[in-house]
Scaffold this motif. Structure first.
Motif, PDB file in Angstrom:
ATOM      1  N   ALA A   1       0.825  -1.200   0.000  1.00  0.00           N
ATOM      2  CA  ALA A   1       0.000   0.000   0.000  1.00  0.00           C
ATOM      3  C   ALA A   1       0.866   1.260   0.000  1.00  0.00           C
ATOM      4  O   ALA A   1       0.581   2.231  -0.716  1.00  0.00           O
ATOM      5  CB  ALA A   1      -0.938  -0.002   1.209  1.00  0.00           C
TER       6      ALA A   1
ATOM      7  N   THR B   1       2.871   1.666  -3.431  1.00  0.00           N
ATOM      8  CA  THR B   1       1.912   1.982  -4.490  1.00  0.00           C
ATOM      9  C   THR B   1       1.527   3.455  -4.419  1.00  0.00           C
ATOM     10  O   THR B   1       1.471   4.148  -5.439  1.00  0.00           O
ATOM     11  CB  THR B   1       0.661   1.101  -4.362  1.00  0.00           C
ATOM     12  OG1 THR B   1       1.038  -0.274  -4.541  1.00  0.00           O
ATOM     13  CG2 THR B   1      -0.373   1.461  -5.410  1.00  0.00           C
ATOM     14  N   ALA B   2       1.302   3.948  -3.199  1.00  0.00           N
ATOM     15  CA  ALA B   2       0.908   5.344  -3.013  1.00  0.00           C
ATOM     16  C   ALA B   2       2.065   6.303  -3.318  1.00  0.00           C
ATOM     17  O   ALA B   2       1.865   7.351  -3.933  1.00  0.00           O
ATOM     18  CB  ALA B   2       0.410   5.559  -1.585  1.00  0.00           C
TER      19      ALA B   2
ATOM     20  N   ARG C   1       3.352  12.576  -0.242  1.00  0.00           N
ATOM     21  CA  ARG C   1       2.804  11.210  -0.322  1.00  0.00           C
ATOM     22  C   ARG C   1       3.425  10.312   0.747  1.00  0.00           C
ATOM     23  O   ARG C   1       2.732   9.458   1.324  1.00  0.00           O
ATOM     24  CB  ARG C   1       3.054  10.629  -1.717  1.00  0.00           C
ATOM     25  CG  ARG C   1       2.289  11.342  -2.829  1.00  0.00           C
ATOM     26  CD  ARG C   1       2.269  10.531  -4.112  1.00  0.00           C
ATOM     27  NE  ARG C   1       3.591  10.303  -4.687  1.00  0.00           N
ATOM     28  CZ  ARG C   1       4.180  11.083  -5.574  1.00  0.00           C
ATOM     29  NH1 ARG C   1       3.572  12.197  -5.984  1.00  0.00           N
ATOM     30  NH2 ARG C   1       5.368  10.770  -6.065  1.00  0.00           N
TER      31      ARG C   1
ATOM     32  N   ALA D   1       1.147   8.547   3.633  1.00  0.00           N
ATOM     33  CA  ALA D   1       1.041   7.084   3.634  1.00  0.00           C
ATOM     34  C   ALA D   1       1.655   6.443   4.875  1.00  0.00           C
ATOM     35  O   ALA D   1       1.695   5.212   4.977  1.00  0.00           O
ATOM     36  CB  ALA D   1       1.702   6.520   2.378  1.00  0.00           C
TER      37      ALA D   1
END
Length: 255
Positions: free
Chosen positions: A24, A27-28, A217, A221
Motif C-alpha cells: 500500500a 503503491t501510493a 505522499r 502514507a
C-alpha cells in the motif's frame, strides 16, 4: 551463461514483515503496480513501473530478519563471484541457488559488512535500473566504515571506477563510482550522526516525478522523512525516508 557486464544494478528487494502495508505504501508513493509472484510456499510480490518489473517485496521465513532494501548486481558467474567475494574478505550469507526462469543468485556482504545480492540472469538484466525513468532504480549509495577499501573491493569484483570526489566537510568526502561510462552511485563514510542503521549498508534511490509531491505522499502514507529534501549537483533534488515498517530508501527527481 549471460554475458551481462559484472556489477550492473539489476534488482531491488524489500524484506518486510508486513507485505500488505508495504504494498500500500509504495503503491501510493511511487505509483508501482504490485502483484503476487505466484511462488509456492512464500509471499513474494513483484513491483512494476512503466511496464518494467523493478522490485520484489517478500516476507522471510526465518524470524528476526530486519526490514531493509537490498540491491542486486549482475555477475556472469554467480558461483565464481561468491567465492571471489569470500576470498576478498566478504561473507556469503546465501549460497548460490537457482531461481526458476530468472537465473542464479546469492546474498553476500562486502568486507565492511554491507549486504548486497548477486544475480546471474538467464538472459538480459531487465530494466529495474534506469536513471531516466520514474519508479526505477536511479542511484545507489554505500554508507561504509572504510570508503577507500570499499572502492577497491567493488572495483576488483565489478570493474567499477572511482569518479568525482566531493568534499563534505566534517563528514569527509562523497566518492562517486562509474560503471560502463556512467556514474551510478556514491560512497561515503558512515557517521554516528547519520540516520539509518549504524553499520555499513546500501541505500537505493528511486526516480520520482517531483520531490515535494513525493514528500507529501510519504508522510500521508505513514512514512517518515529522515533527511532532506535538498538539492544535489546536477539540478536534482533528493529525500531520504523510511517506510512505515522502518525500511530506509531514497528518492531523486525534480523539485
Amino acid at each position: 551463461m549471460t554475458t551481462a557486464p559484472n556489477g550492473t544494478p539489476c534488482w531491488y528487494e524489500l524484506t518486510t514483515s508486513n507485505p500488505d502495508g508495504a504494498q500500500a505504501f509504495y503503491t501510493a508513493v511511487l505509483g508501482w503496480t504490485i502483484a503476487d509472484a505466484g511462488m509456492p510456499g512464500m509471499d513474494y510480490r513483484l513491483a512494476s513501473a512503466g511496464g518494467d518489473m523493478v522490485a520484489g517485496l517478500w516476507v522471510p521465513d526465518q524470524p528476526g530478519m530486519p526490514t531493509f532494501w537490498m540491491v542486486y548486481f549482475t555477475t556472469n558467474d554467480c558461483d565464481a563471484a561468491a567465492k571471489a567475494i569470500a576470498k576478498a574478505g566478504g561473507t556469503v550469507h546465501k549460497q548460490p541457488a537457482d531461481i526458476p526462469g530468472t537465473g542464479r543468485f546469492a546474498v553476500v556482504t562486502d568486507p565492511q559488512g554491507a549486504v548486497f545480492g548477486l544475480l546471474q540472469p538467464l538472459d538480459d538484466t531487465g530494466n529495474a535500473f534506469d536513471q531516466k525513468q520514474q519508479g526505477h532504480g536511479n542511484w545507489h549509495e554505500l554508507m561504509t566504515t572504510d570508503p577507500k577499501a570499499a572502492m577497491a573491493f567493488y572495483g576488483k569484483q565489478f570493474g567499477w571506477k572511482a569518479s568525482t570526489s566531493m568534499d563534505m566537510g566534517e563528514m569527509g568526502s562523497y566518492d562517486l563510482f562509474n560503471h560502463q561510462g556512467a556514474d551510478i552511485g556514491g560512497m561515503m563514510r558512515l557517521s554516528p550522526n547519520m540516520p539509518g542503521p549504524q553499520m555499513p549498508f546500501w541505500l537505493p534511490y528511486f526516480g520520482a516525478d517531483g520531490i515535494d509531491a513525493a514528500v507529501a505522499r510519504i508522510t500521508k502514507a505513514g512514512g517518515k522523512v529522515v533527511n532532506g529534501p535538498h538539492d544535489v549537483p546536477g539540478g536534482a533534488f533528493i529525500v531520504v525516508a523510511t517506510d512505515p515498517q522502518g525500511a530506509m530508501f531514497a528518492l531523486v527527481g525534480p523539485k
